[in-house]
Write a protein that holds these residues in place. Sequence first.
Motif, short mmCIF file in Angstrom:
data_model
loop_
_atom_site.label_atom_id
_atom_site.label_comp_id
_atom_site.label_asym_id
_atom_site.label_seq_id
_atom_site.Cartn_x
_atom_site.Cartn_y
_atom_site.Cartn_z
N ASP A 193 -4.00 6.37 33.81
CA ASP A 193 -5.34 5.81 33.99
C ASP A 193 -5.52 5.24 35.39
OD1 ASP A 193 -5.92 6.51 31.41
OD2 ASP A 193 -5.70 4.49 30.58
N GLY A 194 -4.51 4.55 35.88
CA GLY A 194 -4.61 3.97 37.21
C GLY A 194 -4.74 5.04 38.28
N LEU A 195 -3.93 6.07 38.18
CA LEU A 195 -3.97 7.14 39.17
C LEU A 195 -5.31 7.88 39.11
CD1 LEU A 195 -1.07 9.43 40.15
CD2 LEU A 195 -3.28 10.47 39.65
N THR A 196 -5.77 8.18 37.91
CA THR A 196 -7.04 8.89 37.77
C THR A 196 -8.19 8.09 38.35
OG1 THR A 196 -6.25 10.01 35.77
CG2 THR A 196 -8.62 9.93 36.10
N ALA A 197 -8.19 6.78 38.10
CA ALA A 197 -9.26 5.92 38.62
C ALA A 197 -9.23 5.86 40.15
CB ALA A 197 -9.12 4.52 38.03
N ALA A 198 -8.04 5.79 40.74
CA ALA A 198 -7.93 5.72 42.20
C ALA A 198 -8.41 7.01 42.85
CB ALA A 198 -6.49 5.43 42.59
N VAL A 199 -8.04 8.15 42.27
CA VAL A 199 -8.49 9.43 42.80
C VAL A 199 -10.01 9.54 42.71
CG1 VAL A 199 -8.47 11.93 42.39
CG2 VAL A 199 -6.33 10.63 42.34
N ALA A 200 -10.57 9.12 41.58
CA ALA A 200 -12.02 9.17 41.40
C ALA A 200 -12.73 8.27 42.40
CB ALA A 200 -12.38 8.77 39.97
N ALA A 201 -12.19 7.09 42.65
CA ALA A 201 -12.81 6.17 43.60
C ALA A 201 -12.79 6.74 45.01
CB ALA A 201 -12.07 4.82 43.56
N ALA A 202 -11.68 7.37 45.38
CA ALA A 202 -11.58 7.98 46.72
C ALA A 202 -12.61 9.09 46.89
CB ALA A 202 -10.18 8.52 46.93
N ASN A 203 -12.71 9.95 45.89
CA ASN A 203 -13.66 11.06 45.98
C ASN A 203 -15.11 10.58 45.95
OD1 ASN A 203 -11.65 13.03 46.13
ND2 ASN A 203 -11.51 13.24 43.92
N ALA A 204 -15.37 9.53 45.17
CA ALA A 204 -16.74 9.01 45.09
C ALA A 204 -17.18 8.40 46.41
CB ALA A 204 -16.83 7.98 43.97
N ARG A 205 -16.27 7.74 47.10
CA ARG A 205 -16.63 7.07 48.36
C ARG A 205 -16.66 8.03 49.54
NH1 ARG A 205 -18.00 5.74 52.53
NH2 ARG A 205 -17.80 3.72 53.62
N PHE A 206 -15.67 8.92 49.63
CA PHE A 206 -15.55 9.74 50.84
C PHE A 206 -15.74 11.24 50.60
CE2 PHE A 206 -12.95 5.93 51.91
CZ PHE A 206 -13.71 5.49 52.98
N GLY A 207 -15.80 11.66 49.35
CA GLY A 207 -16.04 13.06 49.06
C GLY A 207 -14.79 13.93 49.04
N SER A 208 -13.85 13.63 49.88
CA SER A 208 -12.61 14.41 49.92
C SER A 208 -11.54 13.58 50.62
CB SER A 208 -12.81 15.74 50.65
OG SER A 208 -13.21 15.51 51.99
N VAL A 209 -10.29 13.99 50.45
CA VAL A 209 -9.15 13.34 51.10
C VAL A 209 -8.41 14.39 51.92
CG1 VAL A 209 -6.88 12.31 50.68
CG2 VAL A 209 -8.88 11.48 49.44
N ASP A 210 -8.21 14.08 53.19
CA ASP A 210 -7.54 15.00 54.11
C ASP A 210 -6.07 14.67 54.31
OD1 ASP A 210 -10.13 16.30 55.08
OD2 ASP A 210 -10.49 14.20 55.60
N ILE A 211 -5.74 13.40 54.19
CA ILE A 211 -4.37 12.92 54.45
C ILE A 211 -3.90 12.15 53.22
CG2 ILE A 211 -2.94 11.42 55.87
CD1 ILE A 211 -5.06 11.86 58.12
N LEU A 212 -2.80 12.57 52.65
CA LEU A 212 -2.22 11.88 51.49
C LEU A 212 -0.87 11.33 51.89
CD1 LEU A 212 -1.99 11.10 48.51
CD2 LEU A 212 -1.14 13.43 48.06
#
Length: 258
Positions: A66-85
């Motif tokens: 749940d924590g991981l899913t929420a963090a991924v969703a928050a990142a995508n909602a704010r910035f649209g995509s992630v380039d650097i992990l």
Amino acid sequence: MDLGIQGKTAFVAASTGGLGLAVASALAGEGANLVITGRRGEEARCIAAELPAAAIGVEADLCTHDGLTAAVAAANARFGSVDILVLNGPGPAPGTAAGLSSADMSSAFDLLLRPQHALVSSFLPGMRNRRWGRVLAIGSSGVAAPLPNLALSNTGRAALAGYLKTLAAEVASDDVTVNMLLPGRIATERTRCLDQAAARRRGVTAEVIEAESRASIPAGRYGSTEEFGATAAFLCSGLASYVTGTALRCDGGLVRTL
């Protein structure tokens, strides 16, 4: 030097302190957007607010689904995509290999491999589609030379290294690099705790352990978090596009192998 990541978005796991925060700060200094994550939500939000770039702080235990899913969703909602992990997380407790139980072994994989794989699986497809991406794992010098009394760390991080090395060859043609950065004795809270644990086992002070450690490092000192962060930022940069499948040590010469 322009690292070519202005406007890129970086998701840095476990970045409210230590090496994770060092890497996040270095990336923000280069103009990257940041997703700061950690179990201390208020701390994550405060750090994000102080960075010299667009950033959000997300409260999340990335070792839980749940924590991981929420963090991924928050990142995508704010910035649209992630380039650097940037893969990072807490290290397991010290202990010997002979004393490991099957439950201990499972816990090492749950801490050091499963969440990292889930994060890669979440963000890698977008990187490949955009034909630009960076995956960097913060590991340990134990990947290159297993460390005494850190059996769980040695085991779990070596498994992660094997996965990432295999992945690097599979995605290199999509302009996605996959690397590990292996810290030696960097002056962090984790290092201080390990020194204190070693001191208790031997019945000496932490200062004795620190002095012995410094003597074993050719550079003669512990590394700074700023030095580590700068090295990580380069590996995440546009300039490092031909560096992949590599485990780079940032250890002051501690590990005596090439």
